[in-house]
Scaffold this active site. Structure first.
Site, short mmCIF file in Angstrom:
data_model
loop_
_atom_site.label_atom_id
_atom_site.label_comp_id
_atom_site.label_asym_id
_atom_site.label_seq_id
_atom_site.Cartn_x
_atom_site.Cartn_y
_atom_site.Cartn_z
N TYR A 56 7.62 -8.75 22.83
CA TYR A 56 7.95 -9.31 21.53
C TYR A 56 8.43 -10.75 21.70
CZ TYR A 56 8.08 -4.36 20.16
OH TYR A 56 7.78 -3.03 19.95
N PRO A 205 7.91 3.33 10.74
CA PRO A 205 8.07 4.52 9.90
C PRO A 205 7.89 4.23 8.41
CG PRO A 205 10.21 3.70 10.55
CD PRO A 205 9.20 2.91 11.33
N LEU A 206 7.85 2.94 8.07
CA LEU A 206 7.61 2.55 6.67
C LEU A 206 6.23 1.94 6.50
CD1 LEU A 206 11.13 1.11 5.77
CD2 LEU A 206 10.21 3.40 5.35
N ARG A 208 4.57 -0.31 8.18
CA ARG A 208 4.58 -1.78 8.30
C ARG A 208 4.96 -2.43 6.96
NH1 ARG A 208 2.64 -1.92 13.26
NH2 ARG A 208 1.00 -0.45 13.86
N GLY A 209 5.85 -1.75 6.25
CA GLY A 209 6.36 -2.29 4.99
C GLY A 209 5.66 -1.75 3.76
N LEU A 211 5.05 1.33 2.75
CA LEU A 211 5.70 2.47 2.10
C LEU A 211 7.01 2.10 1.41
CD1 LEU A 211 5.09 5.20 4.85
CD2 LEU A 211 3.73 4.71 2.80
#
Length: 327
Positions: A56, A205-206, A208-209, A211
């Site tokens: 990263y 878990p979302l 990549r935004g 949701l």
């Protein structure tokens, strides 16, 4: 304070962690000052499971965590990863290296950037197809013996690879993309994870935004946002996936929670061994996500959310990215 234990370790963490990838790369403009405030806020509200990787920002993210936590390392559980090799002069090119020699050099480099003597949880970011998993994990096990790593994990692995790795040294956690709209792991690896008493750490878990319901049009994404390369964010698939989001938003409104909180609660209800790590650069969303631990879901609501998966359109990575998954 609610906690969950990572695998069969002594690492007890808040049920929802924090992914720091976007603070250094991939999701548009970065702001170090803002990111450090968010990292500090995480510990202040009890979010103590922090996830990074050497890839990263090509080391920048680990250095960011050192700046934020140099005097607070004892307050958190740190996870980092190795395996992807990138060059700052040509960052788009990625190679995989799981050779024993690289395992050790990558760990030393991460420890130096972090300013730490040991890493709590050290993941192989992706399996190197040119190196037997037994050799990679064997080298990781040596790091444990040397006291440089406390526990080891794998990312995006098949059930077969996980079994082979676990025979060499106990695997504490498996990280993979897992959410209401990314459920590959349920078919590929979940049964082995549960059988061996390993924790599942869902990244993105979302979605990549997606949701969270905050992205209404892909034109809102900055030009250098990597989601432009993700099929599910291509216009035709993106519009189709709004059907899935609509179902989530309807239930969220009914329960007076946000779509993000509902999506995280769905994961938490999937098993006590699941510890999602949503990423954010903003304190507002960090706090919102953490409150998902208080959202209760009935069996009927879980089934309703399970059924939304049937409406997902598009792959979760492009063809090149999919080559690195479920190895």
């Amino acid at each position: 304070m609610k906690t969950r234990t990572i695998g069969k370790s002594d690492l007890k963490v808040f049920p929802i962690g924090l992914g720091s990838m976007g603070m250094s790369e991939f999701y548009g403009k970065t702001d170090e000052k803002q990111s450090i405030k968010t990292l500090h806020k995480a510990l202040d509200i009890g979010v103590n499971f922090i996830d990074t990787a050497d890839v990263y920002g090509i080391g920048d993210n680990e250095e960011l965590l050192r700046k934020a936590y140099s005097d607070r390392w004892n307050d958190l559980v740190l996870a980092t990863k190795f395996g992807f090799v990138r060059d700052k002069n040509n960052p788009e090119v990625r190679q995989l290296n799981g050779s024993p020699e690289y395992v050790k050099s990558a760990c030393e480099a991460s420890l130096k950037r972090l300013g730490r003597e040991a890493i709590d949880l050290y993941y192989l970011h992706r399996v190197d197809p040119n190196t037997p998993i037994e050799e990679t994990v064997g080298a990781m096990a040596e790091l444990v013996k040397e006291g440089k790593v406390r526990y080891i994990g794998l990312s995006e692995v098949s059930g077969d690879t996980l079994r082979r790795a676990h025979k060499v040294h106990p695997i504490t956690a498996v990280q993979t993309e897992y959410s209401i709209w990314s459920r590959d792991v349920e078919q590929t690896t979940m049964s082995v994870i549960e059988e061996l008493g390993i924790s599942l750490v869902p990244y993105s878990p979302l979605g990549r935004g997606f949701l969270s319901g905050t992205i209404k049009d892909t034109s809102e994404l900055s030009e250098n946002d990597f989601r432009h390369t993700v099929p599910r964010f291509q216009k035709e698939f993106f519009e189709s996936n709004k059907t899935l989001l609509s179902r989530i938003e309807q239930l969220a409104d009914k329960k007076n929670v946000t779509p993000a909180q509902l999506s995280l609660a769905w994961l938490l209800h999937k098993g006590e061994n699941i510890i999602p790590i949503p990423g954010t650069k903003h304190e507002k969303y960090l706090i919102e996500n953490a409150k998902a631990v208080d959202v209760e879901l009935t069996q009927e609501e879980m089934q309703y959310l399970d059924d939304t998966y049937n409406t997902v359109a598009g792959e979760r990575y492009n063809a090149n990215g999919m080559k690195f998954t479920n190895l």
